[in-house]
Motif scaffolding. Structure first.
Motif, mmCIF file in Angstrom:
data_model
loop_
_atom_site.group_PDB
_atom_site.id
_atom_site.type_symbol
_atom_site.label_atom_id
_atom_site.label_comp_id
_atom_site.label_asym_id
_atom_site.label_seq_id
_atom_site.Cartn_x
_atom_site.Cartn_y
_atom_site.Cartn_z
ATOM 1 N N PRO A 5 0.814 -1.132 0.091
ATOM 2 C CA PRO A 5 -0.041 -0.215 0.041
ATOM 3 C C PRO A 5 0.926 1.249 0.054
ATOM 4 N N HIS A 57 0.934 2.610 -3.529
ATOM 5 C CA HIS A 57 -0.226 3.335 -4.111
ATOM 6 C C HIS A 57 -0.579 4.357 -3.216
ATOM 7 N N MET A 58 -0.219 4.572 -1.839
ATOM 8 C CA MET A 58 -0.915 5.270 -0.959
ATOM 9 C C MET A 58 0.327 5.845 -0.254
ATOM 10 N N THR A 86 -6.970 -8.153 -2.823
ATOM 11 C CA THR A 86 -6.988 -7.121 -3.640
ATOM 12 C C THR A 86 -5.979 -6.202 -3.807
ATOM 13 N N ASP A 130 -4.589 -0.501 -3.423
ATOM 14 C CA ASP A 130 -4.440 1.007 -4.032
ATOM 15 C C ASP A 130 -5.597 2.095 -3.557
ATOM 16 N N GLY A 131 -6.405 1.748 -2.589
ATOM 17 C CA GLY A 131 -7.496 2.886 -2.255
ATOM 18 C C GLY A 131 -7.336 2.647 -0.750
ATOM 19 N N LEU A 132 -8.100 3.625 -0.019
ATOM 20 C CA LEU A 132 -8.406 3.953 1.320
ATOM 21 C C LEU A 132 -9.210 2.560 1.974
ATOM 22 N N GLY A 133 -10.071 2.118 1.249
ATOM 23 C CA GLY A 133 -11.057 1.062 1.535
ATOM 24 C C GLY A 133 -9.979 -0.144 1.985
ATOM 25 N N TRP A 134 -9.024 -0.295 1.631
ATOM 26 C CA TRP A 134 -8.060 -1.595 1.685
ATOM 27 C C TRP A 134 -7.401 -1.413 2.969
#
Length: 391
Positions: free
Chosen positions: A56, A59-60, A331, A334-338
């Motif tokens: 992560p 991506h973040m 998954t 690449d997103g905050l929900g991860w």
């Protein structure tokens, strides 16, 4: 519950009154920090019939502060240098030779390694024989065996304890500074950075030896914390070092592989904080339940360290049986929900690690009950003779 309370009381009663329990607590916190850090920033993602590792932090990048909390290797080397210097001085006072002393210490490190190597050698062979892609096998084996680099460096420093125990930490720090200056400032060869694998971790290790000699005070802790934090911030903000204190896939520069000046400065700040929390930590560890928990972690520290990545991969592999990718497990991160999805998986990873612990802990404990009385974490590192107990 009654048996648990009895065990807690027994562990507390078996502990020597003048034992520095904070040493064990700092070691336990360092190990657990590494484990949680890996579980939070390592994802294994299915892709075109294979598996590859993702992070992560790629991506973040704003999640970099996670690495500031959980990259705790400097604290482990600080404690390792302290314990090794004290142990070697105590062995000399008893008339124990260097070879006998080193054999005992390295056996504690490498006895549990054999089980990891055997299992993953067999697993890799079975995966290749069943048609798994070479890239997938490489990804999994690399994740499983990556903790071994740390043990090799730690073992080398342990073996060199009689030579390095009195080195001023400024000397290896100067080596790291000059290596980075040549690499990044003068366009020197990248392979020169591998010098920092030894020099970089020698800094906290020699700090630990200075702690044994009684040379580190509370003031030293404040100097290390503030100076290390300021230096790290300056290197990240104005010298172009990455903000993440762990490696990020695809990044041009890694602060950890090999260690950079920023990682070493950050480690100095961590060592300073460790010295500052010793007193409140010591007060907390007077509680029998708190001390028993720390003793339990130390009793299986290498088992936890060596098998935590295997536990993550086992849970990930079993999750593939569900058919559809599971959020936070398969998954792409690449997103905050991860992030909350991954946090929800941490108890499952812990359960997988508990299974590994139950299966392989005897390798660390020398085959289990030896009948010599008391948990090993209580028996080893007994107080040194007064002539060497200066810290």
């Amino acid at each position: 519950m009654r048996d648990l309370r009895a065990l807690v009381r027994r562990v507390d009663a078996a502990t020597p009154p003048d034992r520095d329990r904070t040493v064990d607590a700092l070691r336990a916190l360092a190990i657990l920090g590494v484990v949680l850090g890996h579980w939070l920033v390592t994802a294994i993602v299915p892709d075109s019939g294979g598996l590859h590792a993702a992070s992560p932090l790629r991506h973040m990048p704003w999640l970099a502060p996670i690495s500031w909390v959980f990259q705790t290797l400097a604290v482990f080397f600080l404690v390792g240098g302290h314990v090794a210097a004290k142990s070697h001085a105590s062995a000399r006072a008893r008339g124990t030779g260097y070879r006998a002393w080193l054999t005992v210490r390295l056996a504690r490190l490498f006895r549990p390694v054999a089980a990891v190597l055997v299992l993953w050698t067999v697993a890799a062979g079975c995966m290749l024989a069943s048609g798994a892609g070479l890239e997938t096998v490489h990804t999994l084996v690399k994740l499983a065996l990556s903790p071994l680099w740390f043990l090799l460096v730690f073992a080398a420093l342990t073996a060199a304890t009689p030579l390095v125990a009195r080195i001023n930490p400024l000397w290896p720090l100067a080596v790291v500074l000059h290596v980075d200056l040549v690499r990044f400032g003068l366009g020197g060869p990248s392979w020169l950075g591998w010098t920092n694998v030894a020099a970089g971790w020698l800094v906290p290790y020699t700090l630990g030896a200075a702690w044994t000699r009684g040379e580190l005070s509370r003031r030293s802790g404040w100097v290390l914390l503030t100076g290390g934090a300021a230096a790290t911030a300056g290197l990240v903000l104005w010298a172009g070092y990455p903000a993440s204190m762990v490696g990020v896939p695809g990044a041009t520069v890694s602060n950890l592989d090999p260690p950079t000046l920023a990682a070493v400065a950050f480690g100095l700040a961590q060592c300073g904080l460790a010295l500052l929390v010793r007193e409140p930590l010591g007060r907390w560890l007077r509680r029998p339940a708190a001390w028993a928990a720390v003793a339990l972690v130390n009793l299986s520290a290498m088992t936890v360290f060596l098998w935590h990545q295997t536990a993550l991969m086992a849970v990930t592999a079993l999750g593939l049986l569900a058919g559809a990718p599971l959020p936070g497990l398969h998954t792409v991160p690449d997103g905050l929900g991860w992030v909350p999805a991954r946090i929800a998986w941490l108890p499952v990873f812990a359960a997988g690690l508990a299974v590994c612990w139950a299966a392989f802990r005897t390798y660390e404990q020398g085959g289990g009950g030896s009948g010599r009385g008391g948990p090993r974490v209580v028996r080893v590192h007994r107080p040194a003779p007064k002539s060497v107990r200066r810290a």
